[in-house]
Design a protein around this motif. Sequence first.
Motif, PDB file in Angstrom:
ATOM      1  N   LYS A 286      25.034 -38.097  29.771  1.00 33.73           N
ATOM      2  CA  LYS A 286      24.168 -37.915  28.597  1.00 33.73           C
ATOM      3  C   LYS A 286      23.376 -36.618  28.666  1.00 33.73           C
ATOM      4  O   LYS A 286      22.199 -36.568  28.382  1.00 33.73           O
ATOM      5  N   SER A 287      24.051 -35.558  29.064  1.00 29.93           N
ATOM      6  CA  SER A 287      23.425 -34.241  29.111  1.00 29.93           C
ATOM      7  C   SER A 287      24.254 -33.295  28.260  1.00 29.93           C
ATOM      8  O   SER A 287      25.482 -33.419  28.188  1.00 29.93           O
ATOM      9  N   LYS A 288      23.589 -32.354  27.614  1.00 32.31           N
ATOM     10  CA  LYS A 288      24.282 -31.383  26.779  1.00 32.31           C
ATOM     11  C   LYS A 288      24.802 -30.202  27.589  1.00 32.31           C
ATOM     12  O   LYS A 288      25.446 -29.309  27.051  1.00 32.31           O
ATOM     13  N   SER A 289      24.517 -30.180  28.884  1.00 33.13           N
ATOM     14  CA  SER A 289      24.973 -29.100  29.740  1.00 33.13           C
ATOM     15  C   SER A 289      26.470 -29.235  30.009  1.00 33.13           C
ATOM     16  O   SER A 289      27.033 -30.323  29.964  1.00 33.13           O
ATOM     17  N   ARG A 290      27.103 -28.111  30.357  1.00 32.17           N
ATOM     18  CA  ARG A 290      28.526 -28.146  30.679  1.00 32.17           C
ATOM     19  C   ARG A 290      28.741 -28.201  32.185  1.00 32.17           C
ATOM     20  O   ARG A 290      29.885 -28.126  32.649  1.00 32.17           O
ATOM     21  N   GLY A 291      27.682 -28.321  32.974  1.00 35.56           N
ATOM     22  CA  GLY A 291      27.792 -28.281  34.422  1.00 35.56           C
ATOM     23  C   GLY A 291      27.940 -29.649  35.062  1.00 35.56           C
ATOM     24  O   GLY A 291      28.615 -30.544  34.553  1.00 35.56           O
ATOM     25  N   PHE A 292      27.252 -29.809  36.201  1.00 30.74           N
ATOM     26  CA  PHE A 292      27.367 -31.011  37.008  1.00 30.74           C
ATOM     27  C   PHE A 292      25.982 -31.541  37.356  1.00 30.74           C
ATOM     28  O   PHE A 292      25.015 -30.773  37.454  1.00 30.74           O
TER      29      PHE A 292
END
Length: 851
Positions: A286-292
């Motif tokens: 549930k994060s908009k980041s593209r990372g980890f």
Amino acid sequence: MNSRACVSCGGHADAFCARCGVTPYCGPRCQRRDWIHRHRAVCHNLARLTNGEGQEPAPTSAPDAPVVEPVVPPVAPLRRPYSPAGQNVNRKQMPEQDTDDRQQKRFFPPGTNARSGQHNSNRGRQGFNNRGNRPRDNKSQDSRSQDNRPQHSRAQYNTSTRKPQTQQATETAEEEWDISGKQQPEQAEPKKQSPTAVNQSPVKQSPVKQNSQADKQASSEVKPAAAEVKAVEPEKSKDTKKIVKPATLDDVTPARKIVPKKCVIDLLSTGDIVMLSVDNKASECKSKSRGFVCLSLHENYESEYQALCDDYTADCEADTAKYTPNPGETFSYLNPEEGAWYRARCLNPTLAALIDSSKLVTLTPKDNLKRLSEKYANIPEFCCLLEGDKVQMGNNLKCTIVTKATEVCKVSIENAETGAVIGEGEVSRWLPVVDYPAPAAAPVAAGPTIPEVPRPDVENNSKVLLVEMTELKRAFVRRADAASQRKYDSVLHGVALYGQEATPMKEPPQKGQVVVAKFVDGMHYRALCKRTNVKQNKYLLEYIEFGNIEIATLENIYPCPAEFNLSAHPAEASIVSLQGGATVLTDAATQYIEKLKDSATELLLTICSGSKTAPSGAEVKLTVADTKESVNGKIEELCTPDWKKLEKSGGDVVETATLMYSDLTFLKLPETGCEIEVMDISSLEGAIVSGYMKGEPLAKKILEDLPIQMEAYCNSDIGREPYLPKFEELCVAQCPPYPQWFRAVLCEQVSGAGGDEARVCYVDYGNVDVVSVNVLRKMLPDFVKDLPALSAHLEIRDFPKDPTQEMLARAVEYMKINDEGRGVLKVSRCEQVEQGLYLVDAPGLIAAMKG
């Protein structure tokens, strides 16, 4: 003069970026590195300002060009960016009193003497050390409205000589109603998110950053989300009850608090080495980041992590009380798969994030949930977000912090097991999206539904007249034929004559009862009683002929004769919803609607579904019968902001006019005094609070509607790119980690040219914050025209010079400061020093502080 230090490595710099001519570098290697990570986002803004033409000079070299020393002509030493030419003076060679007085007086942030513009070192000291700021909601944006966003349907009176007019009444949403006629227990108004930020310096800096110890501390300390106001026991006093510290910006805003206040990454410094375990994809958490999402470990917090593994489990098992968390709250969760306790943040009623375990869990009624004790709420989170091109799931990484901004750390990454260098990345706090429940349209008492006026169906391709429209989804029309007109006029005329000799009701009306009510224009109209509050003598009425909803008192309510009841004369006006993409009516659209009403223009009604008839409330299209002009299209055109039109034409917001702080207008306070809605008390110790006059009609538009409009702009293709403003230029700014956008003005770029942080003042709240330049956007006229700054700085006369904690606590109690930092203060003798700054008397507050 500012030092010629390379903005990338800090070494001696003999050259500047050939594109903007402002940012210093020691060589092309540092220039390329800084271009990739930061400079390319702001270089075009710097170039625009240096050449004075609004055009970017062609770059002499691309960031990926071969390593060639850039040929740069000799330039003068760096000056403070964007200062007017006449103000670029060497402060080390000039007496302090020669500094431009206009700049020192401009914003009067907390801890500043309003009359002289000089900082009061005694009054502002504690606030300066406590924060490094935002406008919460907003706030507290929750959050503040947040504290952010329209919470209620509010109605208000608009004087008319013909009929009741609809308006946004500020009182409607503030009252609690009960069907039995008894007042409900008071409930907190839905929290609104505002800018009063997470990391604030309450002291406005002079145009050139001063090399004081306090200044360094304010720049380095980062205060994250708000914490609860803690009780402080006065020293050497056994018989004095606990005193609550005066709420600071960190304590009271934003409205939706984050617990714990910080994560491990927030507490580390440049050069520190942190171990990361790559556990999950951010997109699956549930994060908009593209990372980890990673687990972060550092030797300084080994004991805290061990406490969560050992002592925490024992304390959770000893707690027998069950707990049901609300979205956004942090609690203790027993993972049935592992039999271990974890700290978790509730994302919605069925989902939670384990903030020390990099994953989401599904909540069920059988789960063992406990309240999180303060002991473990103060331990930082151990999870974080990592973005890196070559990072893979399952990696164990050794990350060295290279640079640190307000919310993001840039790190160099190597594999902890093999020692292989992976590259560079960015580490930030993991803040999964919380699904906060939508606030109710109005506080509704338990029981039967609110009665509605029975209104007639609408017919396809029929001619109608516009009666009233305060929003696109709630417009009132009536048939335009002569028979309908005679019935409509007959009821209006008969009720008006009856009201001239009628006697007000002695007993309160019941919900659903038809009454006759006297409007502010002195005329009488039929109305339906929707809610009652007998104790406060307030009754919510819907006027049958016009559809507007207002509050009336028993003295202005009359019994309705049987000849005018709904059974004898049904309502002629129907509700319709206009099809279109517009959401908020602008002033231009409102004027157009008034013209249609006053001229009794015949409109052709078309039902969107294509049916012959539709019930009241159906979605329709309206067209002017004579000219065939689309009313829906015209209103949408008038409601479309200029930035959307610019976006469609392929323009760039950078080319629009620059709006300065001097272009902003301010609300005025009455000289005799008034009651103030306090918005910020972060500098109460410095005798300054910020707020606006209670009942200000523009407050809802500025605090609730405007942030929504700015969010749409900042999320659009034309407004999503960062923008670096001039000194004292207005901008749109976020207050990380909260998503709302607020109006702000640039006070200074913290580290000079090339710095990635800026100090801004949120003009509608009065607080100051240090934020990343990545969260700044270009200000547009749409967000300034006819919208003055809401809050003013109020310096309180006769305020104690060195107030004690007990005195400040009594002041907080007197102003009734809530969890959002909002309160009420009665002031008198308001003397305007300059726009946005007043000297006021608050004798009640002073007396309360002295006990």
